[in-house]
Scaffold this motif. Structure first.
Motif, mmCIF file in Angstrom:
data_model
loop_
_atom_site.group_PDB
_atom_site.id
_atom_site.type_symbol
_atom_site.label_atom_id
_atom_site.label_comp_id
_atom_site.label_asym_id
_atom_site.label_seq_id
_atom_site.Cartn_x
_atom_site.Cartn_y
_atom_site.Cartn_z
ATOM 1 N N PHE A 80 0.833 -1.201 0.000
ATOM 2 C CA PHE A 80 0.000 0.000 0.000
ATOM 3 C C PHE A 80 0.873 1.259 0.000
ATOM 4 O O PHE A 80 0.573 2.254 0.643
ATOM 5 N N GLY A 81 2.012 1.172 -0.710
ATOM 6 C CA GLY A 81 2.881 2.329 -0.868
ATOM 7 C C GLY A 81 3.830 2.582 0.285
ATOM 8 O O GLY A 81 4.568 3.574 0.269
ATOM 9 N N GLN A 82 3.854 1.712 1.279
ATOM 10 C CA GLN A 82 4.737 1.912 2.421
ATOM 11 C C GLN A 82 5.721 0.751 2.547
ATOM 12 O O GLN A 82 5.415 -0.385 2.161
ATOM 13 N N THR A 83 6.891 1.041 3.087
ATOM 14 C CA THR A 83 7.921 0.024 3.260
ATOM 15 C C THR A 83 7.555 -0.907 4.412
ATOM 16 O O THR A 83 7.224 -0.457 5.512
ATOM 17 N N VAL A 84 7.623 -2.214 4.159
ATOM 18 C CA VAL A 84 7.325 -3.220 5.175
ATOM 19 C C VAL A 84 8.377 -4.319 5.117
ATOM 20 O O VAL A 84 9.152 -4.406 4.159
ATOM 21 N N ALA A 85 8.394 -5.145 6.136
ATOM 22 C CA ALA A 85 9.216 -6.354 6.141
ATOM 23 C C ALA A 85 8.298 -7.541 5.883
ATOM 24 O O ALA A 85 7.254 -7.682 6.528
#
Length: 336
Positions: A80-85
């Motif tokens: 959703f456009g955000q950096t995640v692990a």
């Protein structure tokens, strides 16, 4: 894939009914700078949950590997456009049961929110063919803290690790443990490699694959022989766990003591073969050296030596709780 053990053993009752049920299909929504889960309808009732049991794969982009461990690999991705692990938990060919239990254990703290605990965003065992493989058990999306951990800071950097810094990290760890223990979650694998450090230099507890959710009101849990994932890393494992006795939050305090010693000395806790170390820890009360180490003779080192001796006491009832440790660490920080 269903859990091989009762899910109620690992997850709170307000979470486990929805894990494998398609009705939980509400997407994560962006709210400010974080991803949140809206109120969902579970079994005909409204429930607010801080994480989702559904991953919207079309919103997942650009997965790049950043690390791997015994039960899985971690990737940096966009969701959703955000950096995640993104963590893929894989089947262990030698112990398939343990790897499945590790996946479910990862969710023991999924419902908890604290600045010193890595936040779970979503998790599922339903992985489409385009994103999974035959060796994958499930996928977990978490906040992306970064790729730096205390293991790298202690042993991989030449610059000095100042007293104010390692004391701050230690306090962060204990704040996280206090919160976990207050919610009956025992981590069981506290060690530098599982303690991530953010770009703001905040230490966060990660990797709950060995964790256990204690029964409500129960301070000690007798491990089922079927919970084969229980254990953690042998250099940090409490002697009562090595003896196969009950699990309590005091096991995390023992592991914290070994980790604190590493932060102070920047040395390896033990030398020698694994089996010799395990035997000596249980039978001869072996601990990392503090009596002959000159770092513990300073004004700050002497109270640290006393604190370590309490944290890794062979008698777990003599170890302080995380709540009891906090004022001692704050007092040490005030002396700098």
């Amino acid at each position: 894939m269903p859990s091989p053990i009762p899910v109620t053993r690992l997850l709170p009752k307000d979470i486990y009914p929805s894990l494998d049920i398609g009705i939980c299909s509400s997407p994560l929504t962006k709210h400010g700078s974080t991803l949140q889960v809206p109120i969902q309808r579970l079994h005909g009732r409204a429930a607010s949950r801080p994480w989702s049991s559904v991953i919207h794969w079309k919103e997942l982009r650009s997965a790049h590997p950043v690390g791997s461990g015994g039960f899985g690999s971690v990737y940096r991705a966009e969701y959703f456009g955000q950096t995640v692990a993104l963590k893929k938990v894989k089947k262990c060919t030698k112990n398939k049961l343990a790897s499945r239990q590790s996946f479910w254990a990862e969710l023991n703290a999924a419902h908890l929110r604290h600045k010193n605990i890595v936040r779970v965003i979503a998790a599922t065992t339903c992985v489409p063919e385009d994103f999974g493989d035959e060796s994958s058990i499930g996928t977990i999306l978490m906040e992306f803290v970064g790729i730096k951990n205390l293991q790298q800071i202690i042993y991989g950097h030449a610059e000095p690790l100042r007293e104010d810094r390692w004391l701050r990290y230690s306090t962060d760890i204990i704040h996280g443990l206090r919160f976990l223990h207050s919610h009956s979650v025992v981590h069981l694998d506290i060690k530098p490699a599982n303690l991530l450090v953010s770009s703001e230099d905040i230490c966060k507890i990660a990797d709950f694959g060995s964790s256990l959710k204690l029964d409500s009101g129960c301070e000690v849990s007798t491990c089922s022989p079927h919970l084969s994932h229980i254990g953690g890393t042998y250099t940090h494992r409490a002697p009562e766990l090595l003896r196969g006795e009950g699990v309590s939050p005091k096991a995390d305090i023992f592991s914290f003591g070994i980790t604190l010693w590493q932060l102070i000395t920047r040395e390896q806790p033990y030398t020698g073969e694994r089996q010799h170390v395990l035997y000596a820890v249980v039978a001869h009360n072996l601990r990392p050296s503090i009596q002959t180490n000159p770092v513990f003779e300073s004004q700050l080192g002497r109270p640290c030596k006393a604190l370590l001796s309490r944290c890794w006491s062979a008698d777990c009832s003599c170890r302080p709780t995380a709540l009891e440790l906090l004022p001692h660490l704050e007092q040490l920080r005030s002396q700098i």
